[in-house]
Write a protein that holds these residues in place. Structure first.
Motif, PDB file in Angstrom:
ATOM      1  N   GLN A 198     -47.102  29.411  -2.092  1.00 23.53           N
ATOM      2  CA  GLN A 198     -46.061  28.407  -1.910  1.00 23.53           C
ATOM      3  C   GLN A 198     -45.421  28.101  -3.257  1.00 23.53           C
ATOM      4  OE1 GLN A 198     -47.733  24.588  -0.681  1.00 23.53           O
ATOM      5  NE2 GLN A 198     -49.729  25.198  -1.452  1.00 23.53           N
ATOM      6  N   ASN A 199     -44.199  27.657  -3.216  1.00 18.25           N
ATOM      7  CA  ASN A 199     -43.471  27.258  -4.419  1.00 18.25           C
ATOM      8  C   ASN A 199     -43.029  25.822  -4.216  1.00 18.25           C
ATOM      9  OD1 ASN A 199     -41.694  26.851  -6.563  1.00 18.25           O
ATOM     10  ND2 ASN A 199     -41.007  28.985  -6.561  1.00 18.25           N
ATOM     11  N   ILE A 200     -43.923  24.905  -4.502  1.00 14.36           N
ATOM     12  CA  ILE A 200     -43.699  23.504  -4.169  1.00 14.36           C
ATOM     13  C   ILE A 200     -42.448  22.965  -4.846  1.00 14.36           C
ATOM     14  CG2 ILE A 200     -44.643  21.176  -4.343  1.00 14.36           C
ATOM     15  CD1 ILE A 200     -47.445  22.439  -4.124  1.00 14.36           C
ATOM     16  N   LYS A 201     -42.321  23.199  -6.123  1.00  8.69           N
ATOM     17  CA  LYS A 201     -41.192  22.644  -6.874  1.00  8.69           C
ATOM     18  C   LYS A 201     -39.857  23.104  -6.293  1.00  8.69           C
ATOM     19  CE  LYS A 201     -39.118  22.585 -11.501  1.00  8.69           C
ATOM     20  NZ  LYS A 201     -39.237  23.063 -12.896  1.00  8.69           N
ATOM     21  N   ASP A 202     -39.717  24.417  -6.091  1.00  6.13           N
ATOM     22  CA  ASP A 202     -38.438  24.940  -5.598  1.00  6.13           C
ATOM     23  C   ASP A 202     -38.179  24.553  -4.149  1.00  6.13           C
ATOM     24  OD1 ASP A 202     -38.076  26.005  -8.069  1.00  6.13           O
ATOM     25  OD2 ASP A 202     -38.339  28.100  -7.476  1.00  6.13           O
ATOM     26  N   ASP A 203     -39.249  24.430  -3.358  1.00  3.32           N
ATOM     27  CA  ASP A 203     -39.069  24.025  -1.962  1.00  3.32           C
ATOM     28  C   ASP A 203     -38.457  22.629  -1.879  1.00  3.32           C
ATOM     29  OD1 ASP A 203     -40.061  26.391  -1.006  1.00  3.32           O
ATOM     30  OD2 ASP A 203     -42.068  25.616  -0.565  1.00  3.32           O
ATOM     31  N   TYR A 204     -38.971  21.703  -2.667  1.00  2.35           N
ATOM     32  CA  TYR A 204     -38.424  20.343  -2.652  1.00  2.35           C
ATOM     33  C   TYR A 204     -37.017  20.308  -3.229  1.00  2.35           C
ATOM     34  CZ  TYR A 204     -42.515  17.830  -0.946  1.00  2.35           C
ATOM     35  OH  TYR A 204     -43.522  17.346  -0.149  1.00  2.35           O
ATOM     36  N   ALA A 205     -36.803  21.024  -4.325  1.00  7.40           N
ATOM     37  CA  ALA A 205     -35.475  21.039  -4.935  1.00  7.40           C
ATOM     38  C   ALA A 205     -34.445  21.613  -3.974  1.00  7.40           C
ATOM     39  CB  ALA A 205     -35.511  21.834  -6.238  1.00  7.40           C
ATOM     40  N   ALA A 206     -34.830  22.671  -3.250  1.00  9.26           N
ATOM     41  CA  ALA A 206     -33.907  23.298  -2.300  1.00  9.26           C
ATOM     42  C   ALA A 206     -33.553  22.357  -1.166  1.00  9.26           C
ATOM     43  CB  ALA A 206     -34.520  24.579  -1.747  1.00  9.26           C
ATOM     44  N   ALA A 207     -34.473  21.467  -0.823  1.00 12.81           N
ATOM     45  CA  ALA A 207     -34.217  20.504   0.258  1.00 12.81           C
ATOM     46  C   ALA A 207     -33.389  19.320  -0.210  1.00 12.81           C
ATOM     47  CB  ALA A 207     -35.534  20.018   0.836  1.00 12.81           C
ATOM     48  N   GLY A 208     -33.119  19.222  -1.524  1.00  7.07           N
ATOM     49  CA  GLY A 208     -32.286  18.137  -2.027  1.00  7.07           C
ATOM     50  C   GLY A 208     -33.039  17.026  -2.724  1.00  7.07           C
ATOM     51  N   TRP A 209     -34.316  17.255  -3.036  1.00  3.89           N
ATOM     52  CA  TRP A 209     -35.101  16.267  -3.779  1.00  3.89           C
ATOM     53  C   TRP A 209     -34.934  16.482  -5.281  1.00  3.89           C
ATOM     54  CZ3 TRP A 209     -39.528  13.092  -1.952  1.00  3.89           C
ATOM     55  CH2 TRP A 209     -39.550  12.957  -0.554  1.00  3.89           C
ATOM     56  N   HIS A 210     -35.110  15.402  -6.009  1.00  3.77           N
ATOM     57  CA  HIS A 210     -35.203  15.513  -7.466  1.00  3.77           C
ATOM     58  C   HIS A 210     -36.683  15.648  -7.811  1.00  3.77           C
ATOM     59  CE1 HIS A 210     -33.861  14.956 -11.619  1.00  3.77           C
ATOM     60  NE2 HIS A 210     -34.989  14.283 -11.798  1.00  3.77           N
ATOM     61  N   VAL A 211     -37.030  16.668  -8.565  1.00  2.00           N
ATOM     62  CA  VAL A 211     -38.428  16.955  -8.876  1.00  2.00           C
ATOM     63  C   VAL A 211     -38.710  16.684 -10.346  1.00  2.00           C
ATOM     64  CG1 VAL A 211     -40.264  18.692  -8.832  1.00  2.00           C
ATOM     65  CG2 VAL A 211     -38.481  18.718  -7.072  1.00  2.00           C
ATOM     66  N   ILE A 212     -39.758  15.924 -10.597  1.00  2.00           N
ATOM     67  CA  ILE A 212     -40.205  15.636 -11.960  1.00  2.00           C
ATOM     68  C   ILE A 212     -41.610  16.204 -12.110  1.00  2.00           C
ATOM     69  CG2 ILE A 212     -40.725  13.828 -13.654  1.00  2.00           C
ATOM     70  CD1 ILE A 212     -38.854  11.963 -12.062  1.00  2.00           C
ATOM     71  N   CYS A 213     -41.820  17.042 -13.102  1.00  2.00           N
ATOM     72  CA  CYS A 213     -43.153  17.575 -13.391  1.00  2.00           C
ATOM     73  C   CYS A 213     -43.762  16.749 -14.519  1.00  2.00           C
ATOM     74  CB  CYS A 213     -43.061  19.040 -13.797  1.00  2.00           C
ATOM     75  SG  CYS A 213     -42.407  20.107 -12.503  1.00  2.00           S
ATOM     76  N   VAL A 214     -45.016  16.364 -14.362  1.00  2.00           N
ATOM     77  CA  VAL A 214     -45.624  15.437 -15.316  1.00  2.00           C
ATOM     78  C   VAL A 214     -47.125  15.666 -15.369  1.00  2.00           C
ATOM     79  CG1 VAL A 214     -46.001  13.613 -13.619  1.00  2.00           C
ATOM     80  CG2 VAL A 214     -45.639  12.984 -15.999  1.00  2.00           C
ATOM     81  N   ASP A 215     -47.730  15.282 -16.468  1.00  2.00           N
ATOM     82  CA  ASP A 215     -49.191  15.280 -16.594  1.00  2.00           C
ATOM     83  C   ASP A 215     -49.725  14.119 -15.752  1.00  2.00           C
ATOM     84  OD1 ASP A 215     -51.847  14.954 -17.317  1.00  2.00           O
ATOM     85  OD2 ASP A 215     -51.509  15.241 -19.461  1.00  2.00           O
ATOM     86  N   PRO A 235     -34.283  11.202  -2.983  1.00  2.00           N
ATOM     87  CA  PRO A 235     -35.747  11.103  -2.908  1.00  2.00           C
ATOM     88  C   PRO A 235     -36.328  11.899  -4.084  1.00  2.00           C
ATOM     89  CG  PRO A 235     -34.808  11.773  -0.797  1.00  2.00           C
ATOM     90  CD  PRO A 235     -33.717  11.875  -1.804  1.00  2.00           C
ATOM     91  N   VAL A 236     -37.430  11.410  -4.618  1.00  2.00           N
ATOM     92  CA  VAL A 236     -38.002  12.026  -5.817  1.00  2.00           C
ATOM     93  C   VAL A 236     -39.425  12.484  -5.548  1.00  2.00           C
ATOM     94  CG1 VAL A 236     -38.736  11.633  -8.204  1.00  2.00           C
ATOM     95  CG2 VAL A 236     -36.541  10.730  -7.404  1.00  2.00           C
ATOM     96  N   LEU A 237     -39.728  13.707  -5.991  1.00  2.00           N
ATOM     97  CA  LEU A 237     -41.090  14.201  -5.989  1.00  2.00           C
ATOM     98  C   LEU A 237     -41.606  14.235  -7.411  1.00  2.00           C
ATOM     99  CD1 LEU A 237     -43.604  15.615  -4.724  1.00  2.00           C
ATOM    100  CD2 LEU A 237     -42.480  17.784  -5.283  1.00  2.00           C
ATOM    101  N   ILE A 238     -42.747  13.596  -7.650  1.00  2.00           N
ATOM    102  CA  ILE A 238     -43.443  13.710  -8.927  1.00  2.00           C
ATOM    103  C   ILE A 238     -44.566  14.721  -8.735  1.00  2.00           C
ATOM    104  CG2 ILE A 238     -44.836  12.500 -10.638  1.00  2.00           C
ATOM    105  CD1 ILE A 238     -43.179   9.998 -10.065  1.00  2.00           C
ATOM    106  N   LEU A 239     -44.368  15.898  -9.271  1.00  2.00           N
ATOM    107  CA  LEU A 239     -45.350  16.973  -9.185  1.00  2.00           C
ATOM    108  C   LEU A 239     -46.301  16.813 -10.365  1.00  2.00           C
ATOM    109  CD1 LEU A 239     -46.187  19.497  -7.583  1.00  2.00           C
ATOM    110  CD2 LEU A 239     -44.664  20.834  -9.059  1.00  2.00           C
ATOM    111  N   ALA A 240     -47.460  16.254 -10.094  1.00  2.00           N
ATOM    112  CA  ALA A 240     -48.373  15.828 -11.158  1.00  2.00           C
ATOM    113  C   ALA A 240     -49.462  16.866 -11.384  1.00  2.00           C
ATOM    114  CB  ALA A 240     -48.993  14.480 -10.790  1.00  2.00           C
ATOM    115  N   GLU A 241     -49.436  17.489 -12.534  1.00  2.00           N
ATOM    116  CA  GLU A 241     -50.475  18.449 -12.918  1.00  2.00           C
ATOM    117  C   GLU A 241     -51.771  17.686 -13.170  1.00  2.00           C
ATOM    118  OE1 GLU A 241     -50.295  21.865 -13.871  1.00  2.00           O
ATOM    119  OE2 GLU A 241     -48.147  22.292 -13.888  1.00  2.00           O
TER     120      GLU A 241
END
Length: 634
Positions: A198-215, A235-241
């Motif tokens: 799966q490509n979580i970041k791109d999937d959300y971005a493609a759906a129109g979400w703003h994605v923030i990657c963070v520790d 809508p915002v996704l915080i993809l937290a490593e």
């Protein structure tokens, strides 16, 4: 506190200390219970603590409809949820640790809504974002301003319902949703990409979400990401490593700790590394002293206030029950615009013209929620909305609103929701659409969901009243009907409608439409045909009573007492072994009456064609049924 200020060094130190304490809580409760999910709980806790410190949610404002909402979709991380809530004063954390996963305790293995601070019972992965959307939609309809936070696991992102939910959130401008994914890259079977790419970041971005990657373990960066999310008009996704098992060296990045607790010896080592006191004996005593109280498991239902006018379809009217539903829902939504009335949310899955919610769509677009062909998401969203201050209707076809979303409806029931599901196409009456659309198991399916009430009205008059009844009463209802136009049912005198202005709908009441020496029990689209059967028999001097059981799961059995010494004939366009016949068979057996039951129902999937032609083909037309009743009586 809010996310629009400055994150200080003191905030950081406070959260770091609290996080260590919470990790100790997580390990203690799972080790004490000898079960649970410590690994993901320890990778999630930093995000959860950051939200609870700064969001507008507290034990003091928990009853406020404008509080911020926190949904946790991966409910198996209950140890960190209970720890975060307990350490923020929602309840006694010692009780939660000591009673974790103990039979009779509210601190169950997956989070439950009866726990103060828990917005939605979860554990069936993939449904939390839909529930978050439901709260956000209810807020829009109520014109209330609050933030919605939703926590999810990364393996959970493989679920299709999440794709539905993220599209919906963008389509409806739910910019107050901030979602978090615990991106520790591990699930039960190992690395998430090895289990299912799966490509979580791109999937959300493609759906129109703003994605923030963070520790996901850096409190300052988490704070900054959330604060920034509130400024973004998406809508915002915080993809937290994150690191599974974070904080205990021998647990970190080991997927086995997803669902494996520590032994007591391992716990001692882990607590020492965290700098936390090992007081497990204290919690063993709490566990031993636990006393079960069923009242702790009760979920309160919000009060609603609705208004509608009485309506009567005359004996000269031939229409379909779905049009009567359309009239009822329009009336209810129109009157909900008045001050003091509870707002309505009417959810549609691309079927407004067929399910007759199109008038609401045209005149009250704020109350009409188009979800597209996304039934799984819609069932959950509508259920969640019903817990957030609106009367929630979900209109669909039977195979979609019942069969396809059975698990979602079950979760609605577990949450004590108040969704009103209306299915306008059930039974053989669906006709030409054939087997795939003829829902023959809707009563039987809902029989398995303990709190659901099912209403199958006999004609448009009863439909209108049943819909209004469901709207003003708490709990989950299914109001099911066929699609064909039918005659208005007359009372026994034939002079006025049986379910007209003088009729009051009561759930479970059995309506005696014809008196007789033995009973034909029926409901829904078969009621008019049952009356035809009675008329055919009457020509031969056989007097059959016709009993309309509009609540086929819970009929009032007093109506059957006078027929105990005669066979009861059940006439339904439903699986003959799981519908009304099953209900009556169980009740007759429980009461020991010895009443003989004769079934006239579907013995298999039917065919495509006009309903009357199909019924004749499979031996369920009135003439054939009348002949079989004669034979049985002989």
């Amino acid at each position: 506190m809010t996310f629009d200020g400055k994150f200080t060094q003191a905030d950081k130190q406070e959260l770091e200390k609290l996080a260590a304490t919470c990790r100790g809580d997580i390990l203690k409760c799972t080790s004490l219970a000898a079960s649970g999910h410590p690994g993901g709980s320890m990778s999630t806790i930093d995000m959860l603590l950051t939200v609870y410190k700064f969001a507008n949610i507290s034990p003091e404002n928990w009853e406020s409809t404008t509080r911020d909402r926190v949904f946790v979709s991966n409910g198996h991380v209950s140890p960190c949820v209970y720890s975060a809530l307990g350490r923020n004063g929602f309840f006694d954390i010692d009780q939660a640790i000591g009673e974790f996963r103990l039979a009779g305790s509210i601190y169950e293995g997956h989070i439950e809504r009866m726990v103060k601070g828990v917005e939605w019972t979860t554990g069936n992965l993939g449904q939390g974002l839909s529930a978050a959307c439901g709260a956000a939609i209810a807020g829009k309809i109520r014109d209330e301003d609050f933030n919605v936070y939703c926590f999810m696991g990364d393996g959970e992102s493989q679920k299709g319902q999440i794709s539905e939910a993220r599209r919906f959130a963008v389509q409806h401008d739910l910019t107050n949703i901030t979602a978090f994914i615990d991106y520790n890259k591990l699930q039960i079977s190992g690395n998430i990409e090895e289990v299912m790419y799966q490509n979580i970041k791109d999937d959300y971005a493609a759906a129109g979400w703003h994605v923030i990657c963070v520790d996901g373990h850096d409190f300052e960066k988490l704070y900054g990401a959330i604060a920034y999310a509130h400024t973004v008009d998406q809508p915002v996704l915080i993809l937290a490593e994150t690191v599974m098992g974070k904080g205990v060296s021998f647990m970190e990045n080991i997927h086995g700790y997803h669902g494996k607790p520590l032994t007591e010896d391992q716990l001692a080592d882990a607590l020492k590394e965290l700098g936390i006191e090992n007081d497990l004996d204290k919690y063993k005593k709490i566990r031993a002293d636990f006393v079960y109280d069923p009242s702790h498991h009760e979920i309160s239902a919000p009060e609603v206030k609705v208004k509608y006018a009485n309506k009567e379809y005359g004996l000269d009217v031939k229409t379909d029950c779905r049009s009567a539903f359309g009239d009822a829902i329009y009336e209810l939504v129109k009157n909900s615009q008045e001050d003091g009335m509870t707002p309505f949310a009417v959810f549609d899955c691309d079927l407004a013209g067929s399910v007759k919610t199109d008038k609401v769509e045209k005149d009250f677009p704020v109350n009409f929620i188009q979800s597209g062909i996304q039934e799984h998401h819609t069932a959950t969203t509508a259920g969640s909305a019903s817990c957030n201050g609106v009367v929630s209707f979900f209109a669909d076809f039977g195979v979609f609103g019942v069969d396809e979303v059975y698990n979602q409806q079950r979760l609605n029931d577990l949450n004590g929701a108040g969704i009103k599901t209306v299915t306008t196409h059930v039974g053989i009456d669906v006709g030409e659409d054939g087997k795939t659309h003829q829902c023959l198991d809707y009563v039987g399916a809902m029989r398995n969901i303990f709190g659901y009430r099912v209403i199958v009205p006999a004609d448009p008059n009863q439909t209108y009243k049943a819909v209004c009844y469901a709207a003003e009463n708490p709990g989950n209802f299914l109001v099911a009907m066929g699609r064909s136009k039918i005659n208005t049912i007359a009372d026994e005198s034939g002079s006025k409608p049986a379910f007209g202005k003088d009729y009051t709908f009561e759930y479970g009441k059995v309506d005696v439409l014809r008196e007789g020496d033995f009973a034909i029990a029926t409901y829904g689209a078969m009621t008019g045909r049952a009356l035809q059967v009675a008329d055919i028999l009457a020509k031969d001097g056989i007097k059959a009573a016709v009993l309309n059981c509009s609540a086929p799961l819970h009929p009032d059995m007093e109506a059957f007492e006078k027929y105990e010494n005669m066979p009861v004939f059940v006439y339904e366009d439903h699986n003959e072994f799981t519908g009304l016949a099953a209900t009556l068979a169980n009740k007759f057996a429980d009461e020991g009456t010895g009443t003989r039951l004769v079934r006239f129902g579907a013995r298999g999937y039917a065919y495509s064609g006009k309903p009357d032609d199909i019924l004749k083909l499979i031996g369920l037309d009135p003439a054939t049924v009348a002949e079989e009743i004669k034979s049985e009586l002989k």
